[in-house]
Motif scaffolding. Structure first.
Motif, PDB file in Angstrom:
ATOM      1  N   VAL A  39       2.682  -6.259  -2.996  1.00  0.00           N
ATOM      2  CA  VAL A  39       3.288  -7.326  -2.203  1.00  0.00           C
ATOM      3  C   VAL A  39       4.480  -7.920  -2.951  1.00  0.00           C
ATOM      4  O   VAL A  39       5.568  -8.084  -2.394  1.00  0.00           O
ATOM      5  CB  VAL A  39       2.256  -8.436  -1.874  1.00  0.00           C
ATOM      6  CG1 VAL A  39       2.968  -9.676  -1.316  1.00  0.00           C
ATOM      7  CG2 VAL A  39       1.232  -7.935  -0.875  1.00  0.00           C
ATOM      8  N   ASP A  40       4.272  -8.218  -4.217  1.00  0.00           N
ATOM      9  CA  ASP A  40       5.357  -8.791  -5.027  1.00  0.00           C
ATOM     10  C   ASP A  40       6.501  -7.796  -5.204  1.00  0.00           C
ATOM     11  O   ASP A  40       7.682  -8.167  -5.136  1.00  0.00           O
ATOM     12  CB  ASP A  40       4.830  -9.209  -6.403  1.00  0.00           C
ATOM     13  CG  ASP A  40       3.886 -10.402  -6.328  1.00  0.00           C
ATOM     14  OD1 ASP A  40       3.959 -11.162  -5.344  1.00  0.00           O
ATOM     15  OD2 ASP A  40       3.071 -10.572  -7.258  1.00  0.00           O
ATOM     16  N   THR A  41       6.157  -6.535  -5.417  1.00  0.00           N
ATOM     17  CA  THR A  41       7.182  -5.510  -5.646  1.00  0.00           C
ATOM     18  C   THR A  41       8.017  -5.274  -4.393  1.00  0.00           C
ATOM     19  O   THR A  41       9.251  -5.242  -4.455  1.00  0.00           O
ATOM     20  CB  THR A  41       6.521  -4.187  -6.087  1.00  0.00           C
ATOM     21  OG1 THR A  41       5.738  -4.420  -7.255  1.00  0.00           O
ATOM     22  CG2 THR A  41       7.573  -3.135  -6.389  1.00  0.00           C
ATOM     23  N   TYR A  42       7.348  -5.099  -3.257  1.00  0.00           N
ATOM     24  CA  TYR A  42       8.078  -4.883  -2.008  1.00  0.00           C
ATOM     25  C   TYR A  42       8.907  -6.107  -1.630  1.00  0.00           C
ATOM     26  O   TYR A  42      10.037  -5.990  -1.134  1.00  0.00           O
ATOM     27  CB  TYR A  42       7.105  -4.581  -0.867  1.00  0.00           C
ATOM     28  CG  TYR A  42       6.324  -3.293  -0.995  1.00  0.00           C
ATOM     29  CD1 TYR A  42       6.728  -2.258  -1.840  1.00  0.00           C
ATOM     30  CD2 TYR A  42       5.150  -3.095  -0.252  1.00  0.00           C
ATOM     31  CE1 TYR A  42       6.003  -1.088  -1.939  1.00  0.00           C
ATOM     32  CE2 TYR A  42       4.421  -1.922  -0.345  1.00  0.00           C
ATOM     33  CZ  TYR A  42       4.851  -0.923  -1.190  1.00  0.00           C
ATOM     34  OH  TYR A  42       4.130   0.242  -1.275  1.00  0.00           O
TER      35      TYR A  42
ATOM     36  N   THR B 265      12.339   4.278  -4.590  1.00  0.00           N
ATOM     37  CA  THR B 265      12.640   2.858  -4.752  1.00  0.00           C
ATOM     38  C   THR B 265      11.553   2.200  -5.595  1.00  0.00           C
ATOM     39  O   THR B 265      11.815   1.306  -6.388  1.00  0.00           O
ATOM     40  CB  THR B 265      12.699   2.158  -3.375  1.00  0.00           C
ATOM     41  OG1 THR B 265      13.435   2.950  -2.449  1.00  0.00           O
ATOM     42  CG2 THR B 265      13.358   0.790  -3.492  1.00  0.00           C
ATOM     43  N   VAL B 266      10.301   2.672  -5.375  1.00  0.00           N
ATOM     44  CA  VAL B 266       9.126   2.147  -6.087  1.00  0.00           C
ATOM     45  C   VAL B 266       8.269   3.332  -6.526  1.00  0.00           C
ATOM     46  O   VAL B 266       8.095   4.286  -5.762  1.00  0.00           O
ATOM     47  CB  VAL B 266       8.289   1.217  -5.181  1.00  0.00           C
ATOM     48  CG1 VAL B 266       7.016   0.771  -5.884  1.00  0.00           C
ATOM     49  CG2 VAL B 266       9.102   0.007  -4.731  1.00  0.00           C
ATOM     50  N   THR B 267       7.753   3.281  -7.742  1.00  0.00           N
ATOM     51  CA  THR B 267       6.811   4.304  -8.190  1.00  0.00           C
ATOM     52  C   THR B 267       5.507   3.639  -8.638  1.00  0.00           C
ATOM     53  O   THR B 267       5.514   2.505  -9.113  1.00  0.00           O
ATOM     54  CB  THR B 267       7.360   5.132  -9.373  1.00  0.00           C
ATOM     55  OG1 THR B 267       7.574   4.272 -10.497  1.00  0.00           O
ATOM     56  CG2 THR B 267       8.643   5.832  -8.988  1.00  0.00           C
TER      57      THR B 267
ATOM     58  N   ARG C 204      11.262   3.611  -0.409  1.00  0.00           N
ATOM     59  CA  ARG C 204      10.698   4.935  -0.694  1.00  0.00           C
ATOM     60  C   ARG C 204       9.743   4.814  -1.880  1.00  0.00           C
ATOM     61  O   ARG C 204      10.179   4.558  -3.007  1.00  0.00           O
ATOM     62  CB  ARG C 204      11.809   5.944  -0.990  1.00  0.00           C
ATOM     63  CG  ARG C 204      12.729   6.208   0.186  1.00  0.00           C
ATOM     64  CD  ARG C 204      13.741   7.306  -0.137  1.00  0.00           C
ATOM     65  NE  ARG C 204      14.600   6.929  -1.245  1.00  0.00           N
ATOM     66  CZ  ARG C 204      15.709   6.214  -1.122  1.00  0.00           C
ATOM     67  NH1 ARG C 204      16.075   5.770   0.068  1.00  0.00           N
ATOM     68  NH2 ARG C 204      16.448   5.936  -2.178  1.00  0.00           N
ATOM     69  N   VAL C 205       8.465   5.016  -1.616  1.00  0.00           N
ATOM     70  CA  VAL C 205       7.427   4.862  -2.640  1.00  0.00           C
ATOM     71  C   VAL C 205       6.896   6.238  -3.043  1.00  0.00           C
ATOM     72  O   VAL C 205       6.612   7.070  -2.183  1.00  0.00           O
ATOM     73  CB  VAL C 205       6.255   3.998  -2.132  1.00  0.00           C
ATOM     74  CG1 VAL C 205       5.235   3.771  -3.242  1.00  0.00           C
ATOM     75  CG2 VAL C 205       6.760   2.675  -1.593  1.00  0.00           C
ATOM     76  N   VAL C 206       6.766   6.455  -4.339  1.00  0.00           N
ATOM     77  CA  VAL C 206       6.146   7.677  -4.855  1.00  0.00           C
ATOM     78  C   VAL C 206       4.971   7.272  -5.732  1.00  0.00           C
ATOM     79  O   VAL C 206       5.127   6.498  -6.676  1.00  0.00           O
ATOM     80  CB  VAL C 206       7.140   8.517  -5.671  1.00  0.00           C
ATOM     81  CG1 VAL C 206       6.435   9.750  -6.232  1.00  0.00           C
ATOM     82  CG2 VAL C 206       8.315   8.951  -4.805  1.00  0.00           C
ATOM     83  N   SER C 207       3.796   7.795  -5.407  1.00  0.00           N
ATOM     84  CA  SER C 207       2.581   7.491  -6.166  1.00  0.00           C
ATOM     85  C   SER C 207       2.051   8.768  -6.792  1.00  0.00           C
ATOM     86  O   SER C 207       1.995   9.819  -6.147  1.00  0.00           O
ATOM     87  CB  SER C 207       1.524   6.883  -5.248  1.00  0.00           C
ATOM     88  OG  SER C 207       0.300   6.701  -5.941  1.00  0.00           O
ATOM     89  N   SER C 208       1.648   8.678  -8.051  1.00  0.00           N
ATOM     90  CA  SER C 208       1.114   9.869  -8.717  1.00  0.00           C
ATOM     91  C   SER C 208      -0.207  10.302  -8.087  1.00  0.00           C
ATOM     92  O   SER C 208      -0.472  11.489  -7.937  1.00  0.00           O
ATOM     93  CB  SER C 208       0.920   9.599 -10.209  1.00  0.00           C
ATOM     94  OG  SER C 208      -0.042   8.577 -10.418  1.00  0.00           O
ATOM     95  N   LEU C 209      -1.038   9.332  -7.691  1.00  0.00           N
ATOM     96  CA  LEU C 209      -2.349   9.627  -7.103  1.00  0.00           C
ATOM     97  C   LEU C 209      -2.391   9.180  -5.650  1.00  0.00           C
ATOM     98  O   LEU C 209      -1.861   8.120  -5.301  1.00  0.00           O
ATOM     99  CB  LEU C 209      -3.458   8.920  -7.881  1.00  0.00           C
ATOM    100  CG  LEU C 209      -3.542   9.173  -9.385  1.00  0.00           C
ATOM    101  CD1 LEU C 209      -4.722   8.422  -9.980  1.00  0.00           C
ATOM    102  CD2 LEU C 209      -3.649  10.654  -9.680  1.00  0.00           C
TER     103      LEU C 209
ATOM    104  N   GLY D 211       8.978   1.574   5.328  1.00  0.00           N
ATOM    105  CA  GLY D 211       9.399   2.687   4.489  1.00  0.00           C
ATOM    106  C   GLY D 211       8.414   3.825   4.554  1.00  0.00           C
ATOM    107  O   GLY D 211       7.676   3.972   5.535  1.00  0.00           O
ATOM    108  N   GLU D 212       8.387   4.642   3.510  1.00  0.00           N
ATOM    109  CA  GLU D 212       7.491   5.793   3.476  1.00  0.00           C
ATOM    110  C   GLU D 212       6.889   5.953   2.079  1.00  0.00           C
ATOM    111  O   GLU D 212       7.464   5.511   1.090  1.00  0.00           O
ATOM    112  CB  GLU D 212       8.235   7.070   3.862  1.00  0.00           C
ATOM    113  CG  GLU D 212       9.359   7.445   2.912  1.00  0.00           C
ATOM    114  CD  GLU D 212      10.005   8.770   3.269  1.00  0.00           C
ATOM    115  OE1 GLU D 212       9.659   9.331   4.324  1.00  0.00           O
ATOM    116  OE2 GLU D 212      10.856   9.243   2.491  1.00  0.00           O
ATOM    117  N   VAL D 213       5.717   6.593   2.038  1.00  0.00           N
ATOM    118  CA  VAL D 213       5.001   6.793   0.782  1.00  0.00           C
ATOM    119  C   VAL D 213       4.716   8.274   0.597  1.00  0.00           C
ATOM    120  O   VAL D 213       4.242   8.945   1.522  1.00  0.00           O
ATOM    121  CB  VAL D 213       3.669   6.007   0.765  1.00  0.00           C
ATOM    122  CG1 VAL D 213       2.918   6.272  -0.534  1.00  0.00           C
ATOM    123  CG2 VAL D 213       3.917   4.521   0.960  1.00  0.00           C
ATOM    124  N   LYS D 214       5.003   8.774  -0.591  1.00  0.00           N
ATOM    125  CA  LYS D 214       4.683  10.152  -0.944  1.00  0.00           C
ATOM    126  C   LYS D 214       3.731  10.137  -2.137  1.00  0.00           C
ATOM    127  O   LYS D 214       3.996   9.477  -3.140  1.00  0.00           O
ATOM    128  CB  LYS D 214       5.950  10.922  -1.339  1.00  0.00           C
ATOM    129  CG  LYS D 214       6.987  11.051  -0.232  1.00  0.00           C
ATOM    130  CD  LYS D 214       6.575  12.061   0.803  1.00  0.00           C
ATOM    131  CE  LYS D 214       7.698  12.289   1.803  1.00  0.00           C
ATOM    132  NZ  LYS D 214       7.307  13.266   2.867  1.00  0.00           N
TER     133      LYS D 214
END
Length: 302
Positions: A151-154, A94-96, A44-49, A64-67
């Protein structure tokens, strides 16, 4: 008597050792299950922009999914106020991905509150120092930096999917090549030519094509939410009257009475105005957004 005490001590030690080993096995099993669950669960990825959100989605693929939080190009990003729902997104992430550089402090704050999240901070990639330009999505190499970091983070979460993430990143980077090629053309056409700007948002691209920024005082004042000084206004007018500027870059998401006056003066002097935005417009991609703005600049100087 001594032998009896010794036997009791041995039995007691053996019992404690058995309990320790059983506990160790249980703990190891729980950790393995936790790791397995994380590896099997969608990321689950959340991006500010939404600019970074597009890159994140391209690399993540079906894993996964990105918001993205800020998606409305009609709102000045500097005025954005996060909601309770925004906080919940970060809590479950999971990732921001934060821009950093003081641009989205709320994103960095929510990220720190989630102890288990893996954080990507673009400003840290550029070793941001206070006072520098924080509009990192306009940096020419931002796609490579962000997608490679993702890539490294995922892969740290799903190691068996690394090859998949790497291929997705390469595919997206390949699409970005049309922007790189256009920038190379512009570098030959723009080198040393003067440009005025109502705000420094587009400066990284101007620097990349070798354009000469003529009046930074005016743009810096607008960026900081202040009125340009009479000296800055006079300098702006002088550059136009002396025909030193081949184009004016205007951030259409930030305007004021003095900005409108400055743009009217540019029109009166016959200097073309190139509109740019701080946020990615709706119904377009990050790559097309960057390409179209550079293409507008190219047409203006031609």
């Amino acid at each position: 008597m001594m032998r009896s005490q010794l036997n009791k001590m041995l039995l007691s030690f053996t019992g404690a050792l058995v309990l320790f080993l059983i506990g160790l096995v249980i703990y190891t099993g729980l950790q393995q299950n936790k790791s397995t669950d994380l590896g099997n669960s969608p990321i689950r990825v959340v991006s500010s922009l939404n600019s970074y959100g597009e890159m994140a989605e391209a690399v993540l693929g079906n894993q996964g999914e990105v918001k993205s939080v800020m998606t409305n190009p009609d709102v000045d990003p500097h005025d954005y106020e996060p909601t309770a729902n925004t906080a919940k997104l970060y809590e479950r992430a999971t990732v921001t991905i934060s821009n950093g550089g003081g641009y989205d402090t709320w994103s960095e704050r929510f990220t720190k509150a989630n102890k288990d999240v893996k954080a990507v901070n673009v400003g840290e990639m550029y070793h941001y120092q206070e006072g520098q330009n924080e509009h990192f999505w306009y940096q020419p190499d931002v796609v490579n930096r962000v997608t490679n970091a993702l890539v490294d983070t995922y892969s740290a979460i799903k190691p068996d999917q690394r090859a998949y993430f790497e291929q997705n990143a390469k595919n997206y980077q390949k699409k970005m090549q049309k922007v790189d090629h256009l920038r190379t053309q512009l570098k030959q056409e723009m080198a040393g030519k003067g440009v005025l700007a109502t705000e420094p948002v587009f400066d990284p691209q101007l620097e990349a094509v070798g354009a000469k920024r003529l009046d930074t005082a005016f743009a810096q004042a607008i960026d900081e939410g202040n009125d340009p000084t009479p000296a800055a206004m006079s300098e702006w007018q002088g550059k136009l009257k002396n025909h030193e500027a081949v184009a004016v870059i205007d951030n259409t998401q930030s305007s004021s009475k003095l900005v409108k006056q400055a743009l009217q003066e540019a029109k009166a002097a016959g200097v073309p105005i190139v509109p740019v935005t701080e946020s990615m417009p709706k119904n377009t991609s990050y790559i097309d957004w960057q390409y179209n703005q550079l293409k507008s600049l190219q047409k203006a100087v031609q």
